[in-house]
Design a protein around this motif. Structure first.
Motif, PDB file in Angstrom:
ATOM      1  N   ALA A 162      -0.397  -4.994   7.649  1.00  0.00           N
ATOM      2  CA  ALA A 162      -0.314  -3.564   7.327  1.00  0.00           C
ATOM      3  C   ALA A 162      -0.433  -3.332   5.825  1.00  0.00           C
ATOM      4  N   LEU A 163       0.180  -4.195   5.042  1.00  0.00           N
ATOM      5  CA  LEU A 163       0.111  -4.053   3.586  1.00  0.00           C
ATOM      6  C   LEU A 163      -1.334  -4.210   3.106  1.00  0.00           C
ATOM      7  N   ALA A 164      -2.053  -5.120   3.747  1.00  0.00           N
ATOM      8  CA  ALA A 164      -3.474  -5.301   3.404  1.00  0.00           C
ATOM      9  C   ALA A 164      -4.275  -4.064   3.822  1.00  0.00           C
ATOM     10  N   VAL A 165      -3.951  -3.491   4.994  1.00  0.00           N
ATOM     11  CA  VAL A 165      -4.646  -2.278   5.453  1.00  0.00           C
ATOM     12  C   VAL A 165      -4.377  -1.120   4.489  1.00  0.00           C
ATOM     13  N   ILE A 166      -3.113  -0.956   4.076  1.00  0.00           N
ATOM     14  CA  ILE A 166      -2.761   0.120   3.140  1.00  0.00           C
ATOM     15  C   ILE A 166      -3.513  -0.079   1.817  1.00  0.00           C
ATOM     16  N   SER A 167      -3.651  -1.325   1.405  1.00  0.00           N
ATOM     17  CA  SER A 167      -4.403  -1.614   0.173  1.00  0.00           C
ATOM     18  C   SER A 167      -5.853  -1.177   0.327  1.00  0.00           C
ATOM     19  N   LEU A 168      -6.427  -1.421   1.505  1.00  0.00           N
ATOM     20  CA  LEU A 168      -7.812  -0.999   1.743  1.00  0.00           C
ATOM     21  C   LEU A 168      -7.922   0.528   1.761  1.00  0.00           C
ATOM     22  N   ILE A 169      -6.891   1.194   2.302  1.00  0.00           N
ATOM     23  CA  ILE A 169      -6.902   2.667   2.311  1.00  0.00           C
ATOM     24  C   ILE A 169      -6.809   3.185   0.866  1.00  0.00           C
ATOM     25  N   LEU A 170      -5.979   2.536   0.043  1.00  0.00           N
ATOM     26  CA  LEU A 170      -5.894   2.930  -1.367  1.00  0.00           C
ATOM     27  C   LEU A 170      -7.239   2.729  -2.062  1.00  0.00           C
ATOM     28  N   GLY A 238       5.925 -20.756   7.220  1.00  0.00           N
ATOM     29  CA  GLY A 238       5.111 -21.114   6.055  1.00  0.00           C
ATOM     30  C   GLY A 238       3.893 -20.215   5.912  1.00  0.00           C
ATOM     31  N   MET A 239       3.183 -20.002   7.015  1.00  0.00           N
ATOM     32  CA  MET A 239       1.990 -19.149   6.981  1.00  0.00           C
ATOM     33  C   MET A 239       2.371 -17.707   6.646  1.00  0.00           C
ATOM     34  N   ASN A 240       3.492 -17.250   7.197  1.00  0.00           N
ATOM     35  CA  ASN A 240       3.923 -15.880   6.904  1.00  0.00           C
ATOM     36  C   ASN A 240       4.246 -15.700   5.428  1.00  0.00           C
ATOM     37  N   VAL A 241       4.866 -16.702   4.816  1.00  0.00           N
ATOM     38  CA  VAL A 241       5.170 -16.617   3.383  1.00  0.00           C
ATOM     39  C   VAL A 241       3.858 -16.466   2.605  1.00  0.00           C
ATOM     40  N   LEU A 242       2.860 -17.264   2.984  1.00  0.00           N
ATOM     41  CA  LEU A 242       1.554 -17.173   2.297  1.00  0.00           C
ATOM     42  C   LEU A 242       0.896 -15.813   2.535  1.00  0.00           C
ATOM     43  N   TRP A 243       0.905 -15.370   3.775  1.00  0.00           N
ATOM     44  CA  TRP A 243       0.275 -14.072   4.109  1.00  0.00           C
ATOM     45  C   TRP A 243       0.962 -12.928   3.365  1.00  0.00           C
ATOM     46  N   LEU A 244       2.297 -12.946   3.380  1.00  0.00           N
ATOM     47  CA  LEU A 244       3.039 -11.852   2.743  1.00  0.00           C
ATOM     48  C   LEU A 244       2.812 -11.852   1.235  1.00  0.00           C
ATOM     49  N   ALA A 245       2.809 -13.044   0.634  1.00  0.00           N
ATOM     50  CA  ALA A 245       2.583 -13.135  -0.814  1.00  0.00           C
ATOM     51  C   ALA A 245       1.172 -12.636  -1.147  1.00  0.00           C
ATOM     52  N   GLY A 246       0.198 -13.027  -0.334  1.00  0.00           N
ATOM     53  CA  GLY A 246      -1.180 -12.585  -0.565  1.00  0.00           C
ATOM     54  C   GLY A 246      -1.310 -11.072  -0.413  1.00  0.00           C
ATOM     55  N   ALA A 247      -0.693 -10.523   0.641  1.00  0.00           N
ATOM     56  CA  ALA A 247      -0.782  -9.080   0.883  1.00  0.00           C
ATOM     57  C   ALA A 247      -0.077  -8.303  -0.233  1.00  0.00           C
ATOM     58  N   ALA A 248       1.062  -8.808  -0.696  1.00  0.00           N
ATOM     59  CA  ALA A 248       1.794  -8.133  -1.781  1.00  0.00           C
ATOM     60  C   ALA A 248       0.958  -8.131  -3.053  1.00  0.00           C
ATOM     61  N   TRP A 249       0.257  -9.223  -3.316  1.00  0.00           N
ATOM     62  CA  TRP A 249      -0.598  -9.302  -4.510  1.00  0.00           C
ATOM     63  C   TRP A 249      -1.752  -8.290  -4.396  1.00  0.00           C
ATOM     64  N   ILE A 250      -2.355  -8.238  -3.224  1.00  0.00           N
ATOM     65  CA  ILE A 250      -3.478  -7.297  -3.019  1.00  0.00           C
ATOM     66  C   ILE A 250      -2.987  -5.855  -3.176  1.00  0.00           C
ATOM     67  N   PHE A 251      -1.810  -5.552  -2.581  1.00  0.00           N
ATOM     68  CA  PHE A 251      -1.273  -4.190  -2.664  1.00  0.00           C
ATOM     69  C   PHE A 251      -0.993  -3.807  -4.116  1.00  0.00           C
TER      70      PHE A 251
END
Lengths: 269, 247
Positions: A162-170, A238-251
């Protein structure tokens, strides 16, 4: 409690209150939350029952995995949609300008969206879980306390997407809105919801490896057989930590780009 | 110390320079009018003051806080109203005010909503959905939202646009009273020249992103040899020189 933490909590609650107030007065909105998960449970639950009556006990186990898969995948889907759609509600009501000129920090906005996502997800999944128990005698909690870890991992994956989607909407404005509904469905083949990862061709097994949900569903199938697969849970975390960190960076990056390009003033137009 | 200080502020979008090296100061309790035609750079300037938009160059300091580094400390003591930014229409007026009271960290929310309802005559509207109100009622609610945190700095973008003369006068009177009582600093963007003359201590005239003139309304009238600010605005908009005989 620290005054700044209290103030931060008040701002998060302020934004959540704005969305909860919408539900308080609109039963169709509440109904919509549970509609799809309940419908899915009806379709796949009856399919599982049919398989169990025709083919005996191995199929009954597969039926249990099918119902469990449908239910748990809804956790991810509803978490992702709940967060994305809550953000879209701000755009649709042309209220984002007021929100972003208030002292609400971006991380508080995300915290409020996560809070609303959790509420929306439980409002959708709990009726479906009750239906599974009432109609098919499938008790999702029979897997034991490990189910809470499955839930948590699937929710976190939904929030990251969702954070990645919101980033794309921004970044792309209203043109990216449709992703709020569709993006996670695209990951379903690699999430191993209804079949083990080993069924996939080898290259796709590597894709599945980086999808946190695939480890949760492998763990779920093990739990239905009475085994707790801690290695799969560790991989999911482990994968969730990576995904969340990546999405937070993109946002964070897209929020700055939006402030540079003036998108916060025109988003949704 | 100035409450608002803008120094060498510019904003560029690609090849377009929307705001070109502008600067102004506003001290506590004063009202500055930001005037200019469509596309002059008023909205872009306000967006940068509110932190919605990152300037290409220059600096903004509000209430002693550098908006590039510490905008949230300033935003908690500021507020904003514009008829072009809506409040959630399905929420009642009271729910809307409650949301923003939380966002701005207001204490004694019920009491503050009661005060604003009394002062802006909103009592009968509190339980109505914001989306069902008339333009005048919406403006009063937007004003109540902008005052919910008793701001020290108020940014108003055409606060009386689309209001009938009676409601417009009510809003202007209320703003005058609030400023006198609170010492609030106001930045006002408006196309209503009578309103600017009445409310503003100083006016900054923008054209194509640049400051083309500034001064107290009375000084501008004298300098341009005009009877009202609308004529001054037209002189500037149509590039009539200061020395040219008014026609």
């Amino acid at each position: 409690m620290n005054a700044s933490v209290m103030a931060s909590g008040q701002r998060v609650w302020g934004l959540m209150y704005r969305h909860l107030a919408l539900f308080r007065r609109s039963w169709p909105r509440l109904l919509e939350l549970a509609y799809w998960p309940v419908l899915q449970m009806c379709i796949w639950g009856f399919t599982s029952s049919f398989l169990a009556t025709r083919q005996g006990s191995p199929a009954a186990l597969a039926g249990g995995a099918l119902i469990g898969g449908v239910l748990l995948w809804e956790v991810s889907l509803r978490s992702q949609m709940g967060m994305s759609i809550t953000f879209l509600e701000e755009i649709w009501s042309r209220n984002l300008g007021h929100v972003f000129v208030s002292p609400l920090r971006p991380f508080e906005l995300v915290a409020a969206l996560i809070g609303m996502s959790a509420i929306r997800m439980f409002a959708g999944v709990i009726p479906a879980a009750l239906l599974a128990w009432a109609l098919y005698a499938f008790n999702v909690f029979a897997m034991g306390p490990v189910i809470l870890l499955f839930f948590l991992n699937l929710m976190v994956m939904g929030w990251a997407v969702a954070l990645a989607v919101i980033s794309l909407i921004l970044r792309h404005g209203a043109g990216a809105e449709a992703l709020a509904w569709s993006v996670l469905f695209g990951l379903t083949p690699f999430a191993a919801v209804f079949y083990p990862v080993s069924v996939l061709p080898l290259p796709l097994q590597w894709v599945a490896f980086i999808v946190p949900a695939s480890h949760v569903f492998e763990g779920m199938r093990a739990a239905l057989g009475g085994v707790i697969a801690w290695d799969q849970l560790a991989l999911a975390v482990g994968m969730n930590v990576l995904w969340l960190a990546g999405a937070a960076w993109i946002f964070r990056r897209q929020f700055q780009v939006a402030r540079t390009r003036g998108a916060l003033m025109t988003i949704g137009e | 110390m100035n409450t608002i200080s803008v120094v060498h502020l510019s904003k560029r979008y690609g090849d377009t320079l929307a705001v070109d090296d502008i600067g102004f100061e506003v001290s506590r309790g004063r009202t500055l009018g930001l005037l200019g035609g469509n596309g002059a750079g008023k909205t872009t300037t306000i967006a940068m003051l509110l932190g919605l938009l990152i300037p290409t160059s220059g600096s903004i300091t509000i209430l002693g806080h550098d908006m590039a580094k510490d905008r949230f400390a300033a935003l908690a003591r500021m507020n904003f109203s514009s008829p072009y930014v809506a409040l959630p229409g399905r929420l009642t007026v009271e729910e809307n005010l409650r949301v923003y009271a939380h966002l701005y960290g207001v204490r004694g929310i019920d009491r503050r909503i009661g005060e604003l309802a009394e002062q802006l005559d909103l009592g009968a509207l509190l339980n109505r959905a914001a989306g069902e109100l008339s333009a005048g009622q919406k403006t009063r609610v937007a004003l109540a939202k902008s005052l919910i945190n008793r701001p020290d700095v108020l940014l108003l973008d055409e606060p009386t646009a689309s209001l009938d003369p009676d409601t417009g006068d009510l809003v202007r009177s209320w703003l005058e009273r609030y400023r006198a009582e609170s010492g609030c600093t106001i930045l006002l963007a408006s196309h209503n020249m009578a309103e600017v003359e009445r409310l503003c201590d100083e006016v900054v005239m923008l054209k194509q992103g640049r400051v083309v003139d500034r001064g107290a309304p009375a000084d501008l009238l004298e300098r341009y040899g005009r009877d009202d600010l609308e004529q001054v605005f037209l002189d500037i908009a149509r590039d009539r020189a200061l020395t040219q005989e008014a026609t």
